[in-house]
Design a protein around this motif. Sequence first.
Motif, PDB file in Angstrom:
ATOM      1  N   ALA A  72       7.673  -6.063  -1.652  1.00  0.00           N
ATOM      2  CA  ALA A  72       7.039  -5.559  -0.263  1.00  0.00           C
ATOM      3  C   ALA A  72       7.650  -4.511   0.361  1.00  0.00           C
ATOM      4  N   ALA A  73       8.955  -4.233   0.108  1.00  0.00           N
ATOM      5  CA  ALA A  73       9.753  -3.159   0.700  1.00  0.00           C
ATOM      6  C   ALA A  73       9.372  -1.810  -0.105  1.00  0.00           C
ATOM      7  N   ARG A  74       9.294  -2.065  -1.411  1.00  0.00           N
ATOM      8  CA  ARG A  74       9.008  -0.710  -2.063  1.00  0.00           C
ATOM      9  C   ARG A  74       7.464  -0.334  -2.106  1.00  0.00           C
ATOM     10  N   ASN A  75       6.589  -1.332  -1.635  1.00  0.00           N
ATOM     11  CA  ASN A  75       5.506  -0.841  -1.334  1.00  0.00           C
ATOM     12  C   ASN A  75       5.268  -0.059   0.061  1.00  0.00           C
ATOM     13  N   VAL A  76       5.877  -0.797   1.087  1.00  0.00           N
ATOM     14  CA  VAL A  76       6.066   0.156   2.175  1.00  0.00           C
ATOM     15  C   VAL A  76       6.641   1.402   2.181  1.00  0.00           C
ATOM     16  N   ALA A  77       7.694   1.642   1.238  1.00  0.00           N
ATOM     17  CA  ALA A  77       8.316   2.749   1.161  1.00  0.00           C
ATOM     18  C   ALA A  77       7.769   3.796   0.397  1.00  0.00           C
ATOM     19  N   PHE A  78       6.504   3.766  -0.145  1.00  0.00           N
ATOM     20  CA  PHE A  78       5.846   4.069  -1.400  1.00  0.00           C
ATOM     21  C   PHE A  78       5.577   5.634  -0.722  1.00  0.00           C
ATOM     22  N   GLY A  79       5.051   5.647   0.357  1.00  0.00           N
ATOM     23  CA  GLY A  79       4.655   7.070   0.773  1.00  0.00           C
ATOM     24  C   GLY A  79       5.622   7.953   1.686  1.00  0.00           C
ATOM     25  N   VAL A  80       6.644   7.180   1.710  1.00  0.00           N
ATOM     26  CA  VAL A  80       7.910   8.048   2.685  1.00  0.00           C
ATOM     27  C   VAL A  80       8.530   9.059   1.745  1.00  0.00           C
ATOM     28  N   THR A  81       8.444  10.343   2.184  1.00  0.00           N
ATOM     29  CA  THR A  81       8.795  11.442   1.233  1.00  0.00           C
ATOM     30  C   THR A  81      10.434  11.556   1.301  1.00  0.00           C
ATOM     31  N   ASP A  82      11.062  11.215   2.421  1.00  0.00           N
ATOM     32  CA  ASP A  82      12.326  11.307   2.851  1.00  0.00           C
ATOM     33  C   ASP A  82      13.334  10.008   1.910  1.00  0.00           C
ATOM     34  N   ARG A 114      13.283   2.937   6.806  1.00  0.00           N
ATOM     35  CA  ARG A 114      11.833   2.825   7.414  1.00  0.00           C
ATOM     36  C   ARG A 114      11.085   1.655   6.967  1.00  0.00           C
ATOM     37  N   ALA A 115      11.207   1.143   5.856  1.00  0.00           N
ATOM     38  CA  ALA A 115      10.608  -0.039   5.307  1.00  0.00           C
ATOM     39  C   ALA A 115      11.140  -1.171   6.088  1.00  0.00           C
ATOM     40  N   GLU A 116      12.458  -1.210   6.295  1.00  0.00           N
ATOM     41  CA  GLU A 116      12.847  -2.765   6.934  1.00  0.00           C
ATOM     42  C   GLU A 116      12.375  -2.334   8.502  1.00  0.00           C
ATOM     43  N   GLU A 117      12.101  -1.319   8.913  1.00  0.00           N
ATOM     44  CA  GLU A 117      11.703  -1.068  10.391  1.00  0.00           C
ATOM     45  C   GLU A 117      10.287  -1.754  10.504  1.00  0.00           C
ATOM     46  N   MET A 118       9.546  -0.973   9.563  1.00  0.00           N
ATOM     47  CA  MET A 118       8.311  -1.317   9.188  1.00  0.00           C
ATOM     48  C   MET A 118       7.664  -2.862   9.248  1.00  0.00           C
ATOM     49  N   GLU A 153       3.869 -13.488  -4.208  1.00  0.00           N
ATOM     50  CA  GLU A 153       4.576 -14.354  -3.305  1.00  0.00           C
ATOM     51  C   GLU A 153       4.277 -14.424  -1.872  1.00  0.00           C
ATOM     52  N   LEU A 154       3.342 -13.602  -1.572  1.00  0.00           N
ATOM     53  CA  LEU A 154       2.895 -13.482  -0.195  1.00  0.00           C
ATOM     54  C   LEU A 154       1.678 -14.158   0.077  1.00  0.00           C
ATOM     55  N   SER A 155       1.268 -14.789   0.999  1.00  0.00           N
ATOM     56  CA  SER A 155       0.048 -15.117   1.426  1.00  0.00           C
ATOM     57  C   SER A 155      -0.841 -14.019   1.672  1.00  0.00           C
ATOM     58  N   GLY A 156      -2.097 -14.133   1.855  1.00  0.00           N
ATOM     59  CA  GLY A 156      -3.174 -13.036   2.135  1.00  0.00           C
ATOM     60  C   GLY A 156      -2.646 -12.353   3.626  1.00  0.00           C
ATOM     61  N   GLY A 157      -2.530 -13.228   4.412  1.00  0.00           N
ATOM     62  CA  GLY A 157      -2.113 -12.521   5.777  1.00  0.00           C
ATOM     63  C   GLY A 157      -0.873 -11.708   5.686  1.00  0.00           C
ATOM     64  N   GLN A 158       0.077 -12.094   5.063  1.00  0.00           N
ATOM     65  CA  GLN A 158       1.219 -11.504   4.656  1.00  0.00           C
ATOM     66  C   GLN A 158       0.978 -10.071   4.160  1.00  0.00           C
ATOM     67  N   GLN A 159       0.009 -10.172   2.964  1.00  0.00           N
ATOM     68  CA  GLN A 159      -0.214  -9.132   2.302  1.00  0.00           C
ATOM     69  C   GLN A 159      -0.798  -7.968   2.945  1.00  0.00           C
ATOM     70  N   GLN A 160      -1.830  -8.201   4.049  1.00  0.00           N
ATOM     71  CA  GLN A 160      -2.322  -7.403   4.944  1.00  0.00           C
ATOM     72  C   GLN A 160      -1.354  -6.765   5.835  1.00  0.00           C
ATOM     73  N   ARG A 161      -0.316  -7.518   6.321  1.00  0.00           N
ATOM     74  CA  ARG A 161       0.687  -6.897   7.073  1.00  0.00           C
ATOM     75  C   ARG A 161       1.379  -5.797   6.370  1.00  0.00           C
ATOM     76  N   VAL A 162       1.827  -6.178   5.204  1.00  0.00           N
ATOM     77  CA  VAL A 162       2.768  -5.238   4.264  1.00  0.00           C
ATOM     78  C   VAL A 162       1.568  -4.089   4.085  1.00  0.00           C
ATOM     79  N   ALA A 163       0.423  -4.179   3.931  1.00  0.00           N
ATOM     80  CA  ALA A 163      -0.521  -3.120   3.759  1.00  0.00           C
ATOM     81  C   ALA A 163      -0.419  -2.400   5.064  1.00  0.00           C
ATOM     82  N   ALA A 201       2.230  -2.052   7.204  1.00  0.00           N
ATOM     83  CA  ALA A 201       3.407  -1.521   7.393  1.00  0.00           C
ATOM     84  C   ALA A 201       3.427  -0.287   6.437  1.00  0.00           C
ATOM     85  N   ARG A 202       2.814  -0.159   5.048  1.00  0.00           N
ATOM     86  CA  ARG A 202       2.856   0.737   4.146  1.00  0.00           C
ATOM     87  C   ARG A 202       2.048   2.209   4.864  1.00  0.00           C
ATOM     88  N   ALA A 203       1.061   1.725   5.435  1.00  0.00           N
ATOM     89  CA  ALA A 203       0.336   2.809   6.037  1.00  0.00           C
ATOM     90  C   ALA A 203       0.778   3.435   7.116  1.00  0.00           C
TER      91      ALA A 203
END
Length: 363
Positions: free
Chosen positions: A112-122, A129-133, A149-159, A161-163
Amino acid sequence: MTDLRIEGLTKAYGPDHGGSTTPGTPRSSTGTTVLDGLSLDVPSGSLAAVLGPSGCGKTTLLRVIAGFLRADAGTVTVGGRTLTAPGTHVPPERRQIGIVPQEGALFPHLSAARNVAFGVTDRAARQRRAEEMLELVGLAGYGGRMPHELSGGQQQRVALARALAPAPALVLLDEPFNALDSALRAGVRADVRAALHATGATAVLVTHDQQEALSVADLVAVIHEGRVAQCGTPHDVYSRPASPWVAGFVGDAVLLPGTASNGTATTALGTIELRAPAEVPGNGTVILRPEQLRLTEPTGTTPSGTVTDVRYYGHDAVITLSVEGLERPVDVRVDGHLRLRPGDRTGLHPTGRATFHAGPPRH
């Protein structure tokens, strides 16, 4: 300021649904126009819901804003930066737009953290930033979990956060709650709205769900036949629909033939006050909502009807009546459950003010 401005947007698809890929290219005479001069302004920091029936152009609009499709005409600017215009097409990866797709579409091999951090260039800021989001969307401590390992609702929240992680100029949400069951949907909607407002992001939510649009958005744009039929606050769109079609699409509507004069309209349900004097006095359509009708004891001097159907929803019920002088049945929304059955007679009394439009009722 990261406001979104769309002016005169046009997009047509040819017989093979491929469409033109070059701005300014003439459209085929046999093509289908999906966006027909659409214009829309979304103020900075607002969440706008683009609402409309299937095939009205919602998804095409989203894809043009994202840069996945080229428009045939019109302009798209975000924060004063032109992304789409005649002779101009900024590619998707340079638009600084975050996208939350329908089912999250997380990278299955990344946490989940690496998904969120994927688009962060720094790189130095990625973990922070991943932890904050993740904390922002209510998933602090979930960074090490894999998508499965995440529910559907949790996956949407991660998505989401990634955006949000790269701090985009605009966030686009493409019917992100469709795959969630009804028990989860309301909670995830509220979390998404709160997260967007917390970051001050400008966002566009595409949906066909009227309740979703009214409950989540700051601004609702109703799309009909490739154009914006009405744009306003949820309250304005619901209480002051721009047309009988908008009234029938956004919530339930009672459409009555009536004659307007001096701020009131005469109908089969009696004289009804109007929200504003009719621009053109005379015959037209009076628009009420089902909750504006009250059931009373039937008398010989007041409008009445025969119950044809009763639908119970727990928190309220909808009673359908056949009323003499009206071609269409009338729906009445009441609190809880009444002891009425099909075939019963009941009185009917309109309350509040109605909207009036010249012309016959049309759904």
